[in-house]
Design an enzyme around this catalytic site. Structure first.
Site, PDB file in Angstrom:
ATOM      1  N   TRP A 249     -12.691 -24.692 -21.791  1.00 41.52           N
ATOM      2  CA  TRP A 249     -11.834 -23.966 -22.899  1.00 41.52           C
ATOM      3  C   TRP A 249     -12.680 -23.323 -24.016  1.00 41.52           C
ATOM      4  O   TRP A 249     -12.012 -23.074 -25.265  1.00 41.52           O
ATOM      5  CB  TRP A 249     -10.662 -24.958 -23.571  1.00 41.52           C
ATOM      6  CG  TRP A 249      -9.762 -25.169 -22.254  1.00 41.52           C
ATOM      7  CD1 TRP A 249      -8.575 -24.322 -22.290  1.00 41.52           C
ATOM      8  CD2 TRP A 249      -9.558 -26.146 -21.550  1.00 41.52           C
ATOM      9  NE1 TRP A 249      -7.803 -24.891 -21.428  1.00 41.52           N
ATOM     10  CE2 TRP A 249      -8.232 -25.921 -20.762  1.00 41.52           C
ATOM     11  CE3 TRP A 249     -10.335 -26.865 -20.931  1.00 41.52           C
ATOM     12  CZ2 TRP A 249      -7.860 -26.673 -19.702  1.00 41.52           C
ATOM     13  CZ3 TRP A 249     -10.075 -27.758 -20.023  1.00 41.52           C
ATOM     14  CH2 TRP A 249      -9.015 -27.611 -19.332  1.00 41.52           C
ATOM     15  N   CYS A 285      -5.489 -23.942 -17.547  1.00 42.67           N
ATOM     16  CA  CYS A 285      -4.404 -24.382 -17.161  1.00 42.67           C
ATOM     17  C   CYS A 285      -3.698 -23.723 -15.765  1.00 42.67           C
ATOM     18  O   CYS A 285      -3.092 -24.375 -14.996  1.00 42.67           O
ATOM     19  CB  CYS A 285      -3.259 -24.550 -18.155  1.00 42.67           C
ATOM     20  SG  CYS A 285      -2.454 -22.987 -18.708  1.00 42.67           S
ATOM     21  N   HIS A 342       1.538 -22.852 -21.740  1.00 39.13           N
ATOM     22  CA  HIS A 342       0.536 -23.837 -21.035  1.00 39.13           C
ATOM     23  C   HIS A 342       1.575 -23.896 -19.379  1.00 39.13           C
ATOM     24  O   HIS A 342       2.740 -23.839 -19.216  1.00 39.13           O
ATOM     25  CB  HIS A 342       0.920 -25.228 -21.348  1.00 39.13           C
ATOM     26  CG  HIS A 342       0.297 -26.389 -20.569  1.00 39.13           C
ATOM     27  ND1 HIS A 342      -1.087 -26.301 -20.179  1.00 39.13           N
ATOM     28  CD2 HIS A 342       0.712 -27.614 -19.994  1.00 39.13           C
ATOM     29  CE1 HIS A 342      -1.502 -27.394 -19.483  1.00 39.13           C
ATOM     30  NE2 HIS A 342      -0.382 -27.942 -19.488  1.00 39.13           N
ATOM     31  N   ASP A 366       1.408 -32.133 -13.657  1.00 40.48           N
ATOM     32  CA  ASP A 366       0.375 -31.339 -14.201  1.00 40.48           C
ATOM     33  C   ASP A 366      -1.058 -31.577 -14.115  1.00 40.48           C
ATOM     34  O   ASP A 366      -1.496 -32.714 -14.518  1.00 40.48           O
ATOM     35  CB  ASP A 366       0.655 -31.459 -16.017  1.00 40.48           C
ATOM     36  CG  ASP A 366      -0.077 -30.397 -16.730  1.00 40.48           C
ATOM     37  OD1 ASP A 366      -0.741 -29.912 -16.106  1.00 40.48           O
ATOM     38  OD2 ASP A 366       0.304 -30.373 -18.009  1.00 40.48           O
ATOM     39  N   ASN A 406       9.589 -30.423 -26.446  1.00 43.66           N
ATOM     40  CA  ASN A 406      10.618 -30.708 -27.168  1.00 43.66           C
ATOM     41  C   ASN A 406      10.148 -31.160 -28.678  1.00 43.66           C
ATOM     42  O   ASN A 406      10.739 -31.634 -29.679  1.00 43.66           O
ATOM     43  CB  ASN A 406      11.676 -32.166 -27.030  1.00 43.66           C
ATOM     44  CG  ASN A 406      12.734 -31.576 -26.023  1.00 43.66           C
ATOM     45  OD1 ASN A 406      13.374 -30.594 -26.370  1.00 43.66           O
ATOM     46  ND2 ASN A 406      12.559 -32.053 -24.897  1.00 43.66           N
ATOM     47  N   ASP A 408       8.763 -31.883 -32.326  1.00 44.44           N
ATOM     48  CA  ASP A 408       8.800 -31.482 -33.464  1.00 44.44           C
ATOM     49  C   ASP A 408       7.450 -30.906 -34.201  1.00 44.44           C
ATOM     50  O   ASP A 408       6.363 -31.743 -33.823  1.00 44.44           O
ATOM     51  CB  ASP A 408       9.421 -32.537 -34.635  1.00 44.44           C
ATOM     52  CG  ASP A 408       9.901 -31.870 -35.876  1.00 44.44           C
ATOM     53  OD1 ASP A 408      10.080 -30.531 -35.860  1.00 44.44           O
ATOM     54  OD2 ASP A 408      10.338 -32.309 -36.764  1.00 44.44           O
ATOM     55  N   GLU A 454      20.440 -25.741 -27.746  1.00 46.52           N
ATOM     56  CA  GLU A 454      19.923 -26.100 -29.093  1.00 46.52           C
ATOM     57  C   GLU A 454      21.288 -26.232 -30.089  1.00 46.52           C
ATOM     58  O   GLU A 454      22.307 -25.331 -30.000  1.00 46.52           O
ATOM     59  CB  GLU A 454      19.031 -25.161 -30.028  1.00 46.52           C
ATOM     60  CG  GLU A 454      17.687 -25.157 -29.200  1.00 46.52           C
ATOM     61  CD  GLU A 454      16.826 -24.353 -30.249  1.00 46.52           C
ATOM     62  OE1 GLU A 454      16.927 -24.123 -31.413  1.00 46.52           O
ATOM     63  OE2 GLU A 454      15.431 -23.951 -29.531  1.00 46.52           O
ATOM     64  N   ILE A 485       7.319 -12.237 -39.702  1.00 40.50           N
ATOM     65  CA  ILE A 485       6.437 -11.002 -39.370  1.00 40.50           C
ATOM     66  C   ILE A 485       6.949 -10.523 -38.249  1.00 40.50           C
ATOM     67  O   ILE A 485       7.535 -10.746 -37.315  1.00 40.50           O
ATOM     68  CB  ILE A 485       5.030 -11.988 -38.649  1.00 40.50           C
ATOM     69  CG1 ILE A 485       4.581 -12.927 -39.656  1.00 40.50           C
ATOM     70  CG2 ILE A 485       4.277 -11.038 -38.003  1.00 40.50           C
ATOM     71  CD1 ILE A 485       3.302 -13.671 -39.137  1.00 40.50           C
ATOM     72  N   VAL A 487       6.002  -6.775 -35.771  1.00 45.93           N
ATOM     73  CA  VAL A 487       4.797  -6.281 -35.218  1.00 45.93           C
ATOM     74  C   VAL A 487       5.463  -4.823 -34.792  1.00 45.93           C
ATOM     75  O   VAL A 487       6.662  -4.434 -34.613  1.00 45.93           O
ATOM     76  CB  VAL A 487       4.509  -7.039 -34.046  1.00 45.93           C
ATOM     77  CG1 VAL A 487       4.016  -8.323 -34.528  1.00 45.93           C
ATOM     78  CG2 VAL A 487       5.344  -7.136 -32.927  1.00 45.93           C
ATOM     79  N   MET A 491       1.140  -2.283 -28.743  1.00 44.19           N
ATOM     80  CA  MET A 491      -0.035  -3.006 -29.380  1.00 44.19           C
ATOM     81  C   MET A 491      -1.074  -2.830 -28.212  1.00 44.19           C
ATOM     82  O   MET A 491      -0.853  -4.007 -27.336  1.00 44.19           O
ATOM     83  CB  MET A 491       0.200  -4.333 -29.960  1.00 44.19           C
ATOM     84  CG  MET A 491       1.110  -4.181 -31.209  1.00 44.19           C
ATOM     85  SD  MET A 491       1.324  -5.979 -31.804  1.00 44.19           S
ATOM     86  CE  MET A 491       2.505  -6.428 -30.569  1.00 44.19           C
ATOM     87  N   TYR A 524      -5.663 -18.852 -25.718  1.00 41.40           N
ATOM     88  CA  TYR A 524      -4.270 -19.111 -25.366  1.00 41.40           C
ATOM     89  C   TYR A 524      -3.708 -20.596 -25.824  1.00 41.40           C
ATOM     90  O   TYR A 524      -2.601 -20.990 -26.300  1.00 41.40           O
ATOM     91  CB  TYR A 524      -3.772 -18.900 -24.028  1.00 41.40           C
ATOM     92  CG  TYR A 524      -4.396 -20.010 -22.993  1.00 41.40           C
ATOM     93  CD1 TYR A 524      -3.407 -21.121 -22.677  1.00 41.40           C
ATOM     94  CD2 TYR A 524      -5.756 -20.274 -22.507  1.00 41.40           C
ATOM     95  CE1 TYR A 524      -3.927 -21.993 -21.828  1.00 41.40           C
ATOM     96  CE2 TYR A 524      -5.893 -21.302 -22.021  1.00 41.40           C
ATOM     97  CZ  TYR A 524      -4.943 -22.070 -21.435  1.00 41.40           C
ATOM     98  OH  TYR A 524      -5.310 -23.135 -20.628  1.00 41.40           O
ATOM     99  N   ARG A 588       2.722 -16.115 -35.972  1.00 42.37           N
ATOM    100  CA  ARG A 588       3.242 -15.201 -34.778  1.00 42.37           C
ATOM    101  C   ARG A 588       1.952 -14.827 -34.100  1.00 42.37           C
ATOM    102  O   ARG A 588       0.810 -14.285 -34.469  1.00 42.37           O
ATOM    103  CB  ARG A 588       3.945 -14.080 -35.190  1.00 42.37           C
ATOM    104  CG  ARG A 588       4.375 -13.357 -33.702  1.00 42.37           C
ATOM    105  CD  ARG A 588       5.315 -12.436 -34.159  1.00 42.37           C
ATOM    106  NE  ARG A 588       5.918 -11.458 -33.136  1.00 42.37           N
ATOM    107  CZ  ARG A 588       6.790 -10.691 -33.047  1.00 42.37           C
ATOM    108  NH1 ARG A 588       7.490 -10.314 -34.203  1.00 42.37           N
ATOM    109  NH2 ARG A 588       7.136 -10.053 -32.078  1.00 42.37           N
ATOM    110  N   ILE A 590       0.214 -12.539 -31.186  1.00 46.88           N
ATOM    111  CA  ILE A 590       0.597 -11.375 -30.467  1.00 46.88           C
ATOM    112  C   ILE A 590      -0.530 -11.256 -29.272  1.00 46.88           C
ATOM    113  O   ILE A 590      -1.738 -11.762 -29.295  1.00 46.88           O
ATOM    114  CB  ILE A 590       0.332  -9.982 -31.421  1.00 46.88           C
ATOM    115  CG1 ILE A 590      -0.925  -9.800 -32.174  1.00 46.88           C
ATOM    116  CG2 ILE A 590       1.499 -10.189 -32.306  1.00 46.88           C
ATOM    117  CD1 ILE A 590      -1.105  -8.687 -32.891  1.00 46.88           C
TER     118      ILE A 590
END
Length: 695
Positions: A249, A285, A342, A366, A406, A408, A454, A485, A487, A491, A524, A588, A590
């Site tokens: 990575w 990944c 991922h 995984d 999930n 936080d 949610e 933000i 955009v 782009m 990423y 954010r 992009i």
């Protein structure tokens, strides 16, 4: 093509005075059997069958003839280096009146005579792998046994024809990268039926440490797709064993190739096999997941690649990601990360080891090495349903996967004076969980399989089961300053464009604040690179209910040399309220679009007819491209090889790079031709063309 065997000696007479069949030679009927068992794409030069489903071979007798009630045949099926009836790797059986698909069985399905049509069937829970079948004292044949998702008695049974076509038989697919607001479809050649790939997959099983420690027990475990999936999760990475792929990575790929180089699993698996099981360098990944998917499908386990956007990497199992920033809003390095996306795999099977049938179906595994499980870098399989319901005590590795979708996120600012303070932020994890649709290249959103809506009562109940207290304490909406933000609509890499921080005053009084709006290259998985643009406004004044839109110009001349091959830029807007001393952060990522690769097939696509592909890419950069190279591959299109064409000229700004490349399809049907363009400044741009090959 049928395979014919010769015997060494005649059979003996049974003590019961029944006459043993005196086999002289045989025909494995590979063409017929392999086609019937959906293994013919592996070739028809050897017998490859699936468990729980009959197959037929022809026996030619040296003397005598088959007579019902007067002839017998003792059969022994063995797999592994230490066959044992105790381990289920050795089965003894004789002739029955009819085939019994629930166990090893054999029955003659032809009339009396010196040519015998013998129907055989492996038990639906028999270990998969290479088998030797001995019939009497004279005949000894070899075959390969695979999982059978067409058999209702097999734990991998899948009762939908379209799903079987997609998740077992399809040799190509789409893996979603990019980000949640801009998913990018990346083509992939799984190639599970290409020449030699099944042998490589079986070698991977034989090389795993559990097999090396106890071959008999490991081969016995291969009856269970849960066991096999867990072994593959460990063996696709090489962290604990002679696994297939080495992860990297960093942006330094010396000694190997960039993970973006790969267009499919075939070359990776062949390289591992031909290089004495040395790991292939390098993968990330989506490469780990794609290779695991290829192996699973080759062995007969329905499998698909899944992408989770904003995926949390929780190292201490507290379901909280603590993210630290400095006073400029720049992310500080931490072991706990939010990956932009991922990838992992889901495999289809029953879970008899868990209570009830509710947890049958898709299981998440995984193979990317992140954390150890039972002392080994592997993860899963865990029922997707268990993640949704917060059942974290179920096997395997439920807490880690639950956190990925999930967890936080708490943002903490480390100030220059050494103190810290909490920052208001709205970062969420587990968004837009995606996979390729059935019989379509469109994205299928499967988030609802992992998460309840949610704010729903069902979500709260799942969080209670998981003891996810942070999520139960819902944060109140920020009633002070808010920042978002925005955009531009387009782009593209090579262009200059604006991004915007929008600061809103949600109070009834005037506000004065400081806005820091920055950008940097990012990979990423969240690691940051150099600064692409920064703005610091010390005095932003807002009336009650007012808003201000602040632009930040991103110029190719600055960001072009900083981007990784992910083409990602992290935008961060940090607002500091002078009155309340409260900081609010918006982040954010992009993704800049690469140019489109256009592929045009010249001629009528038919089996075994040479075709030409005209491939074109327009240089979008304000600088020339050097060392340009096109390459392509496709299952049953390019002979299991990569075809490359290097340009001898430089491609100037706005000019087309164009080549004509040739390939010969070997099978009819819908095939995906995967194309890659690489150059000095524009690296590993992917494209594809769906081609319908006629007979």
């Amino acid at each position: 093509m049928a395979r014919v065997g010769e015997v060494m000696s005649p059979s003996l007479t049974s003590p019961t005075k029944l006459q043993a069949l005196d086999i002289d030679r045989w025909n494995l009927e590979c063409d017929l059997n392999n086609t019937d068992h959906y293994t013919d794409l592996n070739g028809v030069d050897r017998l490859i069958v699936r468990r729980g489903q009959p197959f037929s071979i022809s026996l030619y007798l040296r003397s005598g003839s088959y007579q019902p009630g007067h002839s017998f045949l003792d059969c022994i099926a063995e797999t592994g280096p230490q066959p044992s009836e105790q381990y289920g790797t050795r089965a003894s059986f004789g002739l029955s009146a009819n085939i019994d698909t629930s166990r090893w069985s054999a029955a003659v399905v032809s009339p009396p005579g010196d040519t015998v049509a013998l129907s055989l069937c492996a038990a639906p829970d028999a270990p998969i792998g290479r088998y030797i079948l001995t019939m009497g004292h004279s005949a000894r044949i070899e075959f390969i046994l695979l999982f059978n998702p067409w058999c209702s008695g097999d734990p991998v049974y899948m009762d939908n024809k379209e799903s079987l076509e997609e998740y077992v038989l399809s040799q190509d697919g789409i893996i979603f990268r990019g980000n949640a607001k801009h998913p990018i479809a990346t083509p992939w050649n799984f190639g599970q039926f290409e020449s030699g790939i099944l042998d490589v997959c079986l070698r991977i099983l034989d090389t795993n440490p559990k097999c090396l420690r106890n071959p008999g027990k490991d081969c016995s475990g291969r009856r269970n797709p849960i066991y096999v999936s867990r072994v593959l999760s460990a063996m696709v990475n090489c962290n604990d064993d002679k696994g297939v792929v080495l992860g990297n990575w960093t942006n330094d790929f010396d000694g190997g190739v960039s993970p973006m180089f790969w267009k499919g699993s075939v070359e990776i698996l062949r390289n591992w096999d031909t290089q004495a099981c040395q790991p292939v360098r390098f993968g990330q990944c989506w490469v780990f997941a794609a290779v695991a998917c290829s192996i699973s499908r080759a062995l007969g386990i329905p499998c698909r690649v899944v992408t989770n956007y904003y995926s949390a990497h929780d190292i201490n199992s507290n379901l909280v990601i603590e993210r630290y920033i400095n006073e400029n809003g720049e992310l500080l390095r931490s072991k706990e990360m939010i990956w932009n996306y991922h990838c992992w795999v889901e495999s289809w099977m029953t879970r008899p080891d868990l209570t009830g049938s509710a947890y049958n179906g898709w299981q998440a595994s995984d193979p990317t090495p992140q954390e150890r499980s039972d002392g080994v870098f592997c993860c899963g399989p865990i029922p997707v349903r268990a993640i949704k319901e917060g059942e974290l005590m179920y096997k395997y590795d439920a807490p880690f996967v639950f956190a990925e979708v999930n967890a936080d996120v708490i943002t903490i600012m480390k100030k220059n004076d050494g103190t810290t303070s909490k920052v208001t932020s709205t970062q969420l994890v587990g968004k837009m969980i995606s996979t390729k649709g059935i019989a379509s290249d469109h994205r299928e959103d499967i988030t609802h399989f992992y998460k309840h809506p949610e704010g729903s009562d069902e979500e709260r109940e799942a969080f209670k089961k998981a003891n996810h207290q942070n999520k139960l304490l819902q944060l109140k909406e920020n009633e002070g300053l808010n920042v978002t933000i925005k955009v531009s609509t387009e782009m593209n890499k090579g262009c200059d464009f604006d991004v915007f921080a929008v600061v809103t005053n949600n109070t009834q009084s005037d506000k004065k604040c400081r806005l820091l709006f920055g950008s940097c290259a990012v990979s990423y998985n969240g690691f940051q690179g150099g600064n692409c643009g920064f703005k610091d406004l010390l005095n932003v004044e807002l009336s009650p209910g007012g808003a201000r839109k602040v632009p930040l110009r991103l110029n190719y001349s600055k960001y072009g040399g900083l981007l990784t091959e992910d083409n990602m830029i992290r935008l961060a807007a940090l607002v500091f309220d002078y009155a309340t001393r409260q900081a609010t952060l918006a982040v954010r990522n992009i993704v800049l679009d690469n140019p489109e690769i256009k592929v045009r097939i010249l001629g009528e696509p038919k089996e075994n007819r040479k075709l030409a592909a005209e491939i074109t890419l327009k240089n979008p950069l304000p600088e020339p491209l050097e060392n340009c190279c096109f390459s392509m591959e496709g299952a049953n299109l390019t002979g299991g090889s990569i075809i490359s064409e290097r340009l001898s000229f430089t491609v100037g700004p706005g000019e087309d790079a164009k080549v004509k490349m040739y390939f010969t399809p070997t099978h009819s049907g819908l095939r995906k031709l995967v194309v890659d363009f690489d150059s000095s400044k524009l690296c590993h741009v992917k494209g594809y063309k769906n081609v319908i090959i006629g007979k």
